[in-house]
Design a protein around this motif. Structure first.
Motif, PDB file in Angstrom:
ATOM      1  N   ARG A   8     -26.670  12.239  23.814  1.00 50.66           N
ATOM      2  CA  ARG A   8     -26.386  12.862  25.303  1.00 50.66           C
ATOM      3  C   ARG A   8     -25.347  12.050  25.843  1.00 50.66           C
ATOM      4  O   ARG A   8     -24.683  12.721  26.453  1.00 50.66           O
ATOM      5  N   VAL A   9     -25.257  10.888  25.241  1.00 51.44           N
ATOM      6  CA  VAL A   9     -23.924  10.063  25.762  1.00 51.44           C
ATOM      7  C   VAL A   9     -23.554   9.200  24.588  1.00 51.44           C
ATOM      8  O   VAL A   9     -24.347   8.580  23.934  1.00 51.44           O
ATOM      9  N   THR A  89     -30.566  -1.225  27.270  1.00 52.91           N
ATOM     10  CA  THR A  89     -31.717  -0.457  26.226  1.00 52.91           C
ATOM     11  C   THR A  89     -32.363   0.751  26.950  1.00 52.91           C
ATOM     12  O   THR A  89     -32.378   1.842  26.154  1.00 52.91           O
ATOM     13  N   SER A  90     -32.385   0.773  28.153  1.00 55.06           N
ATOM     14  CA  SER A  90     -32.924   2.000  28.800  1.00 55.06           C
ATOM     15  C   SER A  90     -31.878   3.184  28.576  1.00 55.06           C
ATOM     16  O   SER A  90     -32.220   4.232  28.360  1.00 55.06           O
ATOM     17  N   ALA A  91     -30.700   3.045  28.802  1.00 54.25           N
ATOM     18  CA  ALA A  91     -29.440   3.830  28.693  1.00 54.25           C
ATOM     19  C   ALA A  91     -29.475   4.457  27.240  1.00 54.25           C
ATOM     20  O   ALA A  91     -29.432   5.804  27.024  1.00 54.25           O
ATOM     21  N   TYR A  92     -29.731   3.615  26.271  1.00 51.90           N
ATOM     22  CA  TYR A  92     -29.782   3.950  24.854  1.00 51.90           C
ATOM     23  C   TYR A  92     -30.777   4.678  24.572  1.00 51.90           C
ATOM     24  O   TYR A  92     -30.758   6.135  24.088  1.00 51.90           O
ATOM     25  N   VAL A  93     -32.018   4.488  24.917  1.00 52.19           N
ATOM     26  CA  VAL A  93     -33.339   5.282  24.821  1.00 52.19           C
ATOM     27  C   VAL A  93     -33.419   6.834  25.581  1.00 52.19           C
ATOM     28  O   VAL A  93     -33.567   7.717  25.122  1.00 52.19           O
ATOM     29  N   ASP A 115     -26.564   1.528  38.774  1.00 50.29           N
ATOM     30  CA  ASP A 115     -24.874   2.052  38.800  1.00 50.29           C
ATOM     31  C   ASP A 115     -24.487   2.059  37.428  1.00 50.29           C
ATOM     32  O   ASP A 115     -23.765   3.350  37.411  1.00 50.29           O
ATOM     33  N   GLY A 116     -24.866   1.533  36.284  1.00 47.03           N
ATOM     34  CA  GLY A 116     -24.490   1.719  34.971  1.00 47.03           C
ATOM     35  C   GLY A 116     -25.106   3.138  34.562  1.00 47.03           C
ATOM     36  O   GLY A 116     -24.406   4.099  34.002  1.00 47.03           O
ATOM     37  N   TRP A 117     -26.413   3.487  34.772  1.00 45.00           N
ATOM     38  CA  TRP A 117     -26.916   4.682  34.546  1.00 45.00           C
ATOM     39  C   TRP A 117     -26.441   5.867  35.192  1.00 45.00           C
ATOM     40  O   TRP A 117     -25.987   7.118  34.604  1.00 45.00           O
ATOM     41  N   LEU A 122     -27.037   9.226  33.212  1.00 38.83           N
ATOM     42  CA  LEU A 122     -28.503   9.208  32.725  1.00 38.83           C
ATOM     43  C   LEU A 122     -29.386   9.117  33.937  1.00 38.83           C
ATOM     44  O   LEU A 122     -30.522   9.010  33.606  1.00 38.83           O
ATOM     45  N   GLU A 123     -28.902   8.968  35.266  1.00 38.65           N
ATOM     46  CA  GLU A 123     -29.795   8.711  36.167  1.00 38.65           C
ATOM     47  C   GLU A 123     -31.168   9.866  36.244  1.00 38.65           C
ATOM     48  O   GLU A 123     -31.990   9.338  36.631  1.00 38.65           O
ATOM     49  N   ASP A 124     -31.055  10.843  35.967  1.00 39.52           N
ATOM     50  CA  ASP A 124     -31.902  11.817  35.951  1.00 39.52           C
ATOM     51  C   ASP A 124     -32.948  11.721  34.851  1.00 39.52           C
ATOM     52  O   ASP A 124     -34.122  12.556  34.842  1.00 39.52           O
TER      53      ASP A 124
END
Length: 216
Positions: A8-9, A89-93, A115-117, A122-124
């Motif tokens: 997705r990203v 790691t959260s962002a990748y998953v 802030d990065g998400w 990806l914040e949602d």
């Protein structure tokens, strides 16, 4: 069979964020509710973001391998991460199609992650709670369940054992315990956890222990 992720990203965008963190000289008032670090056991201190990034971010090749493994379980599952850190790691998953809930004890560290998400869009797909693992575990209800739980924010022997036992009934497939060779105590915790009857299969990979229910 390994299933190629549909991102997705683009991972390149997440890595660009990682590089920003690794060069960020701004300081975080770091509150560590776990065992601290080997070099600095002080659990409350100011630390440059880039120093925290160097010592805490999981290497890209490890994260990519974990994402491929998650895709073997399900194309869209749910993971609970104990220990958000800076959120890479959260962002990748989340980017690979899984829903992420993540717990972090340090408010300023979590702000950096959020802030990065947000910038990655990806914040949602990531929900984050701040507070001690103990308080979050006490607040769990019987309806809360995840396919996989990833424990990466506690490096104390008995606390790790207690967390795995508390989370066992909330996990469908696997608990991953990071840093099982971090200390003699963590090694003992892993040896103890492998013997629990709830986990029929266990293996270790690159310093992480995997406990699988494997009812089949």
């Amino acid at each position: 069979r390994l299933k190629t992720p549909v991102w997705r990203v683009d991972p390149a965008s997440i890595e660009a964020w990682r590089l920003e963190l690794l060069s960020d000289a701004s300081c975080i008032s770091r509150k560590d509710l776990g065992a601290g670090s080997r070099l600095n056991p002080n659990k409350a201190s100011a630390i440059p973001t880039r120093k925290l990034a160097r010592r805490s971010l999981t290497p890209q090749r490890d994260v990519l391998a974990l994402c491929r493994w998650l895709r073997c379980i399900s194309e869209a599952g749910r993971v609970l991460e104990l220990g958000t850190s800076l959120g890479v790691t959260s962002a990748y998953v989340a980017s690979v199609g899984w829903r992420v809930e993540t717990w972090e004890g340090c408010a300023e560290t979590l702000m950096k992650a959020k802030d990065g998400w947000r910038r990655l869009g990806l914040e949602d797909r990531i929900s984050a709670l701040r507070g001690s693992f103990h308080s979050q575990l006490e607040a769990l209800t019987s309806e809360q369940r995840w396919d996989v739980v990833y424990i990466d924010g506690c490096h104390e022997e008995q606390a790790t054992i207690d967390m795995v036992r508390a989370l066992e009934k909330h996990v469908g497939v696997c608990i991953v315990v990071d840093d099982i060779a971090w200390s003699p105590g963590m090694h003992c915790a892993w040896e103890t956890l492998k013997q629990l009857p709830e986990w029929r299969v266990s293996f270790s990979w690159r310093g992480r222990g995997f406990l699988l229910k494997a009812p089949h």
